[in-house]
Scaffold this motif. Structure first.
Motif, mmCIF file in Angstrom:
data_model
loop_
_atom_site.group_PDB
_atom_site.id
_atom_site.type_symbol
_atom_site.label_atom_id
_atom_site.label_comp_id
_atom_site.label_asym_id
_atom_site.label_seq_id
_atom_site.Cartn_x
_atom_site.Cartn_y
_atom_site.Cartn_z
ATOM 1 N N THR A 42 0.831 -1.276 0.016
ATOM 2 C CA THR A 42 0.129 0.089 -0.027
ATOM 3 C C THR A 42 0.861 1.226 0.046
ATOM 4 O O THR A 42 2.183 1.213 0.365
ATOM 5 C CB THR A 42 -0.858 -0.034 1.285
ATOM 6 O OG1 THR A 42 -1.951 1.158 1.291
ATOM 7 C CG2 THR A 42 -0.114 0.079 2.489
ATOM 8 N N HIS A 79 -8.824 -4.228 2.406
ATOM 9 C CA HIS A 79 -9.213 -2.695 2.561
ATOM 10 C C HIS A 79 -9.725 -2.407 4.054
ATOM 11 O O HIS A 79 -9.343 -1.520 4.701
ATOM 12 C CB HIS A 79 -10.161 -2.271 1.658
ATOM 13 C CG HIS A 79 -9.532 -1.710 0.372
ATOM 14 N ND1 HIS A 79 -10.178 -1.496 -0.765
ATOM 15 C CD2 HIS A 79 -8.209 -1.625 0.069
ATOM 16 C CE1 HIS A 79 -9.376 -1.317 -1.731
ATOM 17 N NE2 HIS A 79 -8.228 -1.370 -1.399
ATOM 18 N N ALA A 97 -10.378 4.214 -1.164
ATOM 19 C CA ALA A 97 -9.195 3.411 -1.308
ATOM 20 C C ALA A 97 -9.403 3.028 -2.777
ATOM 21 O O ALA A 97 -10.575 2.709 -3.503
ATOM 22 C CB ALA A 97 -9.118 2.128 -0.562
ATOM 23 N N GLN A 99 -7.706 -0.314 -5.332
ATOM 24 C CA GLN A 99 -6.869 -1.443 -5.405
ATOM 25 C C GLN A 99 -6.869 -1.510 -6.780
ATOM 26 O O GLN A 99 -7.295 -1.916 -7.606
ATOM 27 C CB GLN A 99 -7.599 -2.544 -5.088
ATOM 28 C CG GLN A 99 -6.797 -3.941 -5.213
ATOM 29 C CD GLN A 99 -7.340 -5.043 -4.132
ATOM 30 O OE1 GLN A 99 -8.241 -4.944 -3.418
ATOM 31 N NE2 GLN A 99 -6.944 -6.194 -4.865
ATOM 32 N N VAL A 112 -14.335 3.620 2.217
ATOM 33 C CA VAL A 112 -13.809 2.129 2.799
ATOM 34 C C VAL A 112 -14.648 2.064 4.162
ATOM 35 O O VAL A 112 -14.962 1.133 4.529
ATOM 36 C CB VAL A 112 -12.453 2.100 3.167
ATOM 37 C CG1 VAL A 112 -11.992 0.987 3.706
ATOM 38 C CG2 VAL A 112 -11.653 2.130 1.758
#
Length: 120
Positions: A42, A79, A97, A99, A112
């Protein structure tokens, strides 16, 4: 690397830049030896293209070769594990977030913090 940590299930690695997350090519054979359910990489979402980063706070990629999933393109549970970390790090109560994956994932539609329940 900025930080390494884990929760009950996953290993988390924060790197310095979102571009590092996007361009990452992990050694999946070595990663398969990790005892966690998956490895989550991340970073802050700074420096991403405006299309993918609009309103996004952090970016991640999820790898689980030991489970037979080299890269999981959509992982809500990751998450949920990252949310408390980024909430504290960014001092924000609502987070968005993104991905990233080689497959590609659409930008988030909801925060999230609304999508996750606090994990034990």
């Amino acid at each position: 690397m900025v930080a390494v940590g884990r929760n009950r299930w996953d290993l988390f690695v924060e790197v310095r830049a979102a571009a590092q997350v996007v361009s990452l090519s992990p050694d999946l054979a070595r990663l398969a030896a990790v005892t966690s359910r998956c490895a989550v990489v991340t970073a802050r979402a700074e420096g991403l293209s405006p299309d993918s980063a609009a309103g996004v706070d952090f970016i991640s990629r999820v790898f689980a070769p030991a489970a037979g999933i080299n890269e999981d393109p959509v992982t809500g549970s990751a998450h949920c594990g990252l949310a408390p970390y980024w909430r504290q790090r960014l001092q924000k109560s609502s987070l968005r977030a993104f991905q990233a994956s080689k497959r590609g994932t659409p930008p988030p539609r909801r925060p999230v913090s609304r999508a996750c329940k606090q994990l034990p």
